[in-house]
Design a protein around this motif. Structure first.
Motif, PDB file in Angstrom:
ATOM      1  N   LEU A 241      11.547   0.997  -2.836  1.00 50.84           N
ATOM      2  CA  LEU A 241      10.826   2.266  -2.982  1.00 50.84           C
ATOM      3  C   LEU A 241       9.436   2.029  -3.568  1.00 50.84           C
ATOM      4  N   ASP A 242       9.367   1.219  -4.610  1.00 50.66           N
ATOM      5  CA  ASP A 242       8.082   0.977  -5.264  1.00 50.66           C
ATOM      6  C   ASP A 242       7.100   0.312  -4.315  1.00 50.66           C
ATOM      7  N   ARG A 243       7.574  -0.674  -3.554  1.00 51.89           N
ATOM      8  CA  ARG A 243       6.685  -1.364  -2.599  1.00 51.89           C
ATOM      9  C   ARG A 243       6.226  -0.411  -1.496  1.00 51.89           C
ATOM     10  N   ALA A 244       7.155   0.409  -0.993  1.00 55.53           N
ATOM     11  CA  ALA A 244       6.795   1.334   0.085  1.00 55.53           C
ATOM     12  C   ALA A 244       5.802   2.392  -0.404  1.00 55.53           C
ATOM     13  N   LEU A 245       5.985   2.872  -1.634  1.00 58.43           N
ATOM     14  CA  LEU A 245       5.041   3.860  -2.172  1.00 58.43           C
ATOM     15  C   LEU A 245       3.654   3.256  -2.366  1.00 58.43           C
ATOM     16  N   ASP A 246       3.594   1.981  -2.729  1.00 62.02           N
ATOM     17  CA  ASP A 246       2.287   1.322  -2.825  1.00 62.02           C
ATOM     18  C   ASP A 246       1.572   1.377  -1.474  1.00 62.02           C
ATOM     19  N   ARG A 247       2.299   1.138  -0.398  1.00 63.36           N
ATOM     20  CA  ARG A 247       1.722   1.208   0.948  1.00 63.36           C
ATOM     21  C   ARG A 247       1.298   2.639   1.289  1.00 63.36           C
ATOM     22  N   VAL A 248       2.143   3.592   0.915  1.00 70.79           N
ATOM     23  CA  VAL A 248       1.846   4.997   1.200  1.00 70.79           C
ATOM     24  C   VAL A 248       0.524   5.406   0.554  1.00 70.79           C
ATOM     25  N   PHE A 249       0.352   5.050  -0.709  1.00 70.70           N
ATOM     26  CA  PHE A 249      -0.872   5.421  -1.412  1.00 70.70           C
ATOM     27  C   PHE A 249      -2.074   4.657  -0.861  1.00 70.70           C
ATOM     28  N   ALA A 250      -1.868   3.402  -0.495  1.00 73.61           N
ATOM     29  CA  ALA A 250      -2.972   2.605   0.058  1.00 73.61           C
ATOM     30  C   ALA A 250      -3.454   3.187   1.387  1.00 73.61           C
ATOM     31  N   GLU A 251      -2.542   3.822   2.139  1.00 77.48           N
ATOM     32  CA  GLU A 251      -2.909   4.414   3.430  1.00 77.48           C
ATOM     33  C   GLU A 251      -3.501   5.811   3.280  1.00 77.48           C
ATOM     34  N   GLY A 252      -3.539   6.330   2.046  1.00 85.14           N
ATOM     35  CA  GLY A 252      -4.169   7.628   1.823  1.00 85.14           C
ATOM     36  C   GLY A 252      -3.286   8.830   2.070  1.00 85.14           C
ATOM     37  N   VAL A 253      -1.953   8.641   2.111  1.00 89.51           N
ATOM     38  CA  VAL A 253      -1.052   9.777   2.308  1.00 89.51           C
ATOM     39  C   VAL A 253      -1.073  10.651   1.050  1.00 89.51           C
ATOM     40  N   ALA A 254      -1.210  11.952   1.227  1.00 88.65           N
ATOM     41  CA  ALA A 254      -1.219  12.870   0.090  1.00 88.65           C
ATOM     42  C   ALA A 254       0.182  12.927  -0.530  1.00 88.65           C
ATOM     43  N   PRO A 255       0.297  12.826  -1.867  1.00 84.68           N
ATOM     44  CA  PRO A 255       1.620  12.884  -2.506  1.00 84.68           C
ATOM     45  C   PRO A 255       2.402  14.141  -2.146  1.00 84.68           C
ATOM     46  N   ALA A 256       1.722  15.295  -2.049  1.00 83.13           N
ATOM     47  CA  ALA A 256       2.439  16.526  -1.689  1.00 83.13           C
ATOM     48  C   ALA A 256       3.046  16.412  -0.292  1.00 83.13           C
TER      49      ALA A 256
END
Length: 359
Positions: A241-256
């Motif tokens: 989960l932590d690794r995937a969230l790092d990718r999500v944020f790096a790609e600019g996906v909005a947390p909401a």
């Protein structure tokens, strides 16, 4: 004029319909490079449709204007040899262009449109302040697309091809297109090309972009990262989960947007778990889901449905709705809210997996 991000699209569209000769300088700034480029090109083409026309279109840089501030004023006052209004594009522009822009605002003659494309200028920027305060200027803010803006872009690009997205496809596109306007437009144009331009006499079904169409074409790596994060959370895998969230944020996906993805997954699992608890075979229950899950995720969905009781999933939907509300109202960092919420899901999944099999 100071044009806020929410007003920028309407302002540009209004200028395209009826170019205002009183507007001398348009400054486009923000954190969305794709949208800045798109808005700048649209404004420039409203004056000069062929930006390759050497008589009517000129390209300069901020560095050139720093060395020769009078150059911009000269270009503003120059007349085209073949007639027609001229446009001068300055890319990239920054505070080094202030003196040059001032010469244009002070000029007593000239009718060229000056289009400045800048980066994320702070409120203290001298260039931003100068243009926003000038009656003949417009400082136009461009920030990353939110959900409503993306829905509008989807409708615009697909509509130009005679197409429209159904509800499942639209939801998928909103969640999986990046936040950069230029990249999002490019992906949607590929989708329209894949589906095919609809002819005027085409049957209604040929005009609809489906969920399967969208999944087949939109290859944003942000979608892969978000999908991985969601499944890691519900599988009880904090490390993944932590690794995937790092990718999500790096790609600019909005947390909401990511939280809404978790909500949809919880709702899908709730329906799946309820069907299995009512006696439906797991593989049959998965096959009946709409929109249909990707084949590579079906085994994981069955496993998660066996792990999560439907009553716990109902509680989880409430937790995720609360997290989305916190993102909108508390002022706390959105990324922290998403990480904390997703980790709670992962911890819950691990506890359930260790518990005796439910009856």
């Amino acid at each position: 004029m100071d044009i806020k991000a929410g007003q920028s699209e309407a302002f540009v569209a209004g200028y395209v319909r009826k170019p205002d000769p009183a507007l001398r300088v348009a400054l486009i700034y923000g954190n969305d490079e794709g949208m800045i480029a798109e808005r700048g090109r649209t404004l420039a083409q409203a004056v000069c449709p062929d930006l390759g026309d050497a008589f009517r279109a000129v390209e300069l840089s901020g560095a050139q204007l720093k060395d020769d501030p009078a150059r911009l004023g000269d270009e503003f006052q120059s007349l085209s040899l073949i007639g027609g209004r001229r446009v001068v594009r300055v890319r990239p522009a920054g505070d080094e262009s202030v003196d040059a822009v001032q010469t244009v605002l002070d000029a007593t003659a000239g009718d060229a449109l000056i289009v400045l494309e800048a980066g994320n200028l702070p409120p203290s920027s001298r260039l931003r302040q100068l243009v926003a305060a000038a009656p003949a200027g417009a400082a136009i803010a461009c920030f990353e697309d939110g959900e409503r803006a993306l829905e509008g872009l989807i409708e615009q690009v697909l509509g130009a091809a005679g197409l429209r997205a159904d509800n499942d496809a639209r939801d998928y596109l909103v969640d999986n297109l990046g936040s950069d306007r230029g990249l999002s437009r490019s992906e949607l144009e590929k989708l329209a090309l894949y589906k095919g331009i609809a002819k005027p006499d085409a049957p209604p079904a040929a005009r609809i972009v489906t969920f399967d169409d969208a999944v087949a074409v939109i290859g944003d790596s942000a979608a892969i990262g978000l999908d991985d994060a969601i499944f890691a959370a519900f599988d009880g895998d904090p490390g993944g989960l932590d690794r995937a969230l790092d990718r999500v944020f790096a790609e600019g996906v909005a947390p909401a947007s990511a939280i809404r993805g978790l909500q949809r997954h919880a709702d899908q699992l709730h329906r799946l778990a309820g069907a299995i608890e009512a006696g439906t075979r797991p593989d049959d229950a998965v096959a009946r889901l709409r929109p249909p899950p990707h084949f590579s995720r079906r085994a994981a969905l069955q496993r998660q449905a066996r792990t999560w009781p439907s009553r716990r999933l109902a509680d989880l939907v409430d937790l995720l709705l609360e997290a989305e509300m916190q993102c909108k109202t508390t002022g706390l960092p959105d990324e922290a809210i998403l990480r904390r919420t997703a980790l709670r899901i992962a911890q819950g999944a691990r506890s359930l997996a260790r518990a005796p099999a439910r009856r």
